[in-house]
Design an enzyme around this catalytic site. Structure first.
Site, PDB file in Angstrom:
ATOM      1  N   PHE A   1       0.819  -1.221   0.000  1.00 23.64           N
ATOM      2  CA  PHE A   1       0.000   0.000   0.000  1.00 23.64           C
ATOM      3  C   PHE A   1       0.846   1.261   0.000  1.00 23.64           C
ATOM      4  O   PHE A   1       0.353   2.336  -0.311  1.00 23.64           O
ATOM      5  CB  PHE A   1      -0.974  -0.024   1.190  1.00 23.64           C
ATOM      6  CG  PHE A   1      -0.495   0.732   2.386  1.00 23.64           C
ATOM      7  CD1 PHE A   1       0.474   0.201   3.215  1.00 23.64           C
ATOM      8  CD2 PHE A   1      -1.002   1.988   2.676  1.00 23.64           C
ATOM      9  CE1 PHE A   1       0.931   0.903   4.312  1.00 23.64           C
ATOM     10  CE2 PHE A   1      -0.560   2.698   3.773  1.00 23.64           C
ATOM     11  CZ  PHE A   1       0.410   2.158   4.594  1.00 23.64           C
ATOM     12  N   LYS A   2       2.137   1.138   0.333  1.00 27.63           N
ATOM     13  CA  LYS A   2       2.978   2.336   0.392  1.00 27.63           C
ATOM     14  C   LYS A   2       3.070   3.026  -0.977  1.00 27.63           C
ATOM     15  O   LYS A   2       3.273   4.231  -1.051  1.00 27.63           O
ATOM     16  CB  LYS A   2       4.357   1.984   0.914  1.00 27.63           C
ATOM     17  CG  LYS A   2       4.276   1.496   2.368  1.00 27.63           C
ATOM     18  CD  LYS A   2       5.481   1.808   3.171  1.00 27.63           C
ATOM     19  CE  LYS A   2       5.241   1.577   4.655  1.00 27.63           C
ATOM     20  NZ  LYS A   2       4.598   0.279   4.985  1.00 27.63           N
ATOM     21  N   ASP A   3       2.894   2.250  -2.050  1.00 29.35           N
ATOM     22  CA  ASP A   3       2.920   2.851  -3.388  1.00 29.35           C
ATOM     23  C   ASP A   3       1.851   3.932  -3.554  1.00 29.35           C
ATOM     24  O   ASP A   3       2.049   4.890  -4.294  1.00 29.35           O
ATOM     25  CB  ASP A   3       2.670   1.778  -4.458  1.00 29.35           C
ATOM     26  CG  ASP A   3       3.804   0.755  -4.539  1.00 29.35           C
ATOM     27  OD1 ASP A   3       4.958   1.115  -4.257  1.00 29.35           O
ATOM     28  OD2 ASP A   3       3.510  -0.408  -4.888  1.00 29.35           O
TER      29      ASP A   3
ATOM     30  N   LEU B   1       3.547   6.929  -1.939  1.00 29.62           N
ATOM     31  CA  LEU B   1       4.911   7.262  -2.381  1.00 29.62           C
ATOM     32  C   LEU B   1       5.001   7.590  -3.859  1.00 29.62           C
ATOM     33  O   LEU B   1       5.826   8.408  -4.271  1.00 29.62           O
ATOM     34  CB  LEU B   1       5.867   6.130  -2.019  1.00 29.62           C
ATOM     35  CG  LEU B   1       6.320   6.169  -0.549  1.00 29.62           C
ATOM     36  CD1 LEU B   1       7.044   4.889  -0.163  1.00 29.62           C
ATOM     37  CD2 LEU B   1       7.227   7.382  -0.300  1.00 29.62           C
TER      38      LEU B   1
END
Ligand SMILES: *Cc1c(COP(=O)(O)O)cnc(C)c1O
Length: 464
Positions: free
Chosen positions: A111-113, A116
């Site tokens: 989920f960091k995409d 980021l």
């Protein structure tokens, strides 16, 4: 939008300066001066609009005037262009009244995409406008490095150095970082542990002349821009399930409290989320806080869910300001107590506010594995262990059976194949975009755990 520090002693900044600053100079975290709102009719409209458009509408409220909507729109469109599902953050039904929000359709399948990818482009945009160049330096235990690398690859204004402990990250983790063929990305395998990597990074930031000469920066999880980007999928998921008329509850696997706080921000903006469940593993600082009223650092245990093995939830400071009635002096007092003794206690009033808005549960390894197994055998769906932590906690703390519950699925199962194998005896194949990962060319340097050598390596290539 203008931003103030949670500790009240930093200059008030606009969005672009907050983006580049990360942490406020008084040690606090930046928060918007007020919460922008989204009217019910606009929330209703989200259900039929593309994700990137909704994201632009929501984020422009936070970025303007520093980054005007007309500049933001193409950035956001580019950020989500290569996600491998047209809905970007699709819902999948798990059972009656239960939904999984799939947040693993970006380049690194975590989920960091979602944050980021936007933040990397925003950095590049603001740096280019100011004719500045910055050097990203970070350490990873394997889990988060790839999302940072994908976020800044090929950006002209940024050179990035990511340190990982040699031989102590999994093959998939290493390859996700070292096969990115971008000239501005430098992977360094340190002959040491993750703690050694972190210490090296800290020492580089601690050397003021090195830091300023290279314009060192970290794209870390306390950056406001990351929280801002995560607010979006609470709106899109809710709209898909009938908001503003019917809004689901959410259960969120969280360590740093970034993702759960983003849900809270959606609430402040007008989304009537009936319940938010904080889901943790044995590293349970937030759940202990809910139970005892004491925010107290604990030992960090390694678990099946390494991305939430955290015992200091940095983003909690943003909620703390609100719980203290926007009194920055109270936040300052708590945080200096925390620095001195590793804990502070919240008043009954503050805790009543917190408990009205959050529930929480710490989930055991056995329950995590059992949930992964049960979901697989009932529905054929292979889930990652963080997602399972969210499901177990959400089910345990569910307040309203008439309200649908959405579990945030923060990683693709293929990111944690050992846990999947243990739970289900199945392997977790990589999605199509990463299917040839093991055939790709790797590129990384190996350096000893020696500050002088690492600095020389960084300095030589940052300048180039
Ligand atoms: C980073 C991460 C989380 C936790 O994010 P917070 O910012 O702590 O809320 C959860 N799951 C996965 C897979 C992650 O990578």
């Amino acid at each position: 939008m203008r931003y103030t520090s949670t500790r009240g002693q930093a200059p008030i900044l606009d969005f672009a300066d907050v983006l580049l600053a990360g942490l406020a100079p008084d040690g606090g975290l930046y928060v918007p001066e007020r919460w922008p709102t989204v009217a019910p009719a606009e929330i209703a409209s989200f259900v039929t609009r593309p994700y990137a458009e909704v994201a632009t509408d929501i984020m422009a409220r936070f970025t303007e005037p520093a980054v005007p909507r007309a500049e933001l729109a193409p950035i956001v469109a580019t950020a989500y262009r290569d996600f491998d599902h047209p809905a970007v953050a699709p819902l999948r039904q798990l059972d009656a009244g239960e939904w999984i929000l799939e947040l693993f359709h970006g380049p690194t399948i975590s989920f960091k995409d979602y944050a980021l990818q936007v933040v990397g482009l925003l950095f590049d945009h603001v740096l280019a406008q100011r004719s500045l160049h910055m050097t990203v330096v970070g350490a990873t235990s394997g889990d988060t490095g790839s999302a940072a690398i994908e976020a800044v690859r090929d950006r002209k204004s940024i050179t990035a150095f990511i340190l990982h402990p040699e031989g102590r990250v999994t093959d998939v983790q290493r390859r996700q970082m070292t096969t990115v063929p971008a000239a501005n990305i430098h992977n360094i395998a340190i002959q040491g542990t993750f703690d050694d990597c972190q210490a090296l990074v800290k020492q580089m930031f601690g050397d003021a002349s090195f830091r300023d000469r290279l314009r060192l920066t970290a794209v870390n999880s306390i950056n406001w821009a990351r929280v801002m980007a995560q607010v979006v999928y609470y709106f899109t998921a809710s709209a898909a399930l009938g908001a503003p008329h019917r809004v689901p509850a959410f259960a969120v696997p969280t360590g740093n409290f970034g993702d759960a706080f983003a849900g809270h921000v959606a609430r402040r903006m007008g989304l009537a989320v009936p319940q938010m469940v904080i889901a943790t593993n044995r590293n349970d600082i937030l759940v202990r806080l809910l139970n005892t009223g004491r925010y107290r650092k604990g030992a960090v245990y390694a678990s099946l869910t390494p991305s939430i093995d955290i015992q200091v939830s940095s983003n909690f400071e943003r909620l703390l300001l609100e719980l203290e009635g926007n009194d920055a002096t109270a936040v300052r007092r708590h945080m200096s107590g925390f620095d001195a003794s590793g804990e502070f206690r919240l008043s009954d009033t503050a805790m009543a506010k917190m408990r009205a808005q959050f529930d929480g549960a710490a989930v055991s390894e056995d329950d995590t594995l059992r949930c992964m197994r049960e979901v697989e055998s009932r529905s054929g769906l292979v889930i990652d262990p963080h997602t399972a932590v969210g499901i177990v906690a959400g089910r345990a703390r569910r307040r309203y059976l008439g309200v649908p519950m959405v579990y945030l699925s923060t990683a693709h199962a293929a990111k944690f194949p050992e846990a999947v194998e243990r739970a289900t005896r199945r392997d977790a194949p990589l999605p199509a975009r990463l299917a040839d990962l093991h055939a790709r060319q790797e590129r990384f340097a190996v350096l000893p755990n020696d500050l002088r050598r690492v600095k020389a390596y960084v300095e030589e290539r940052a300048a180039a």
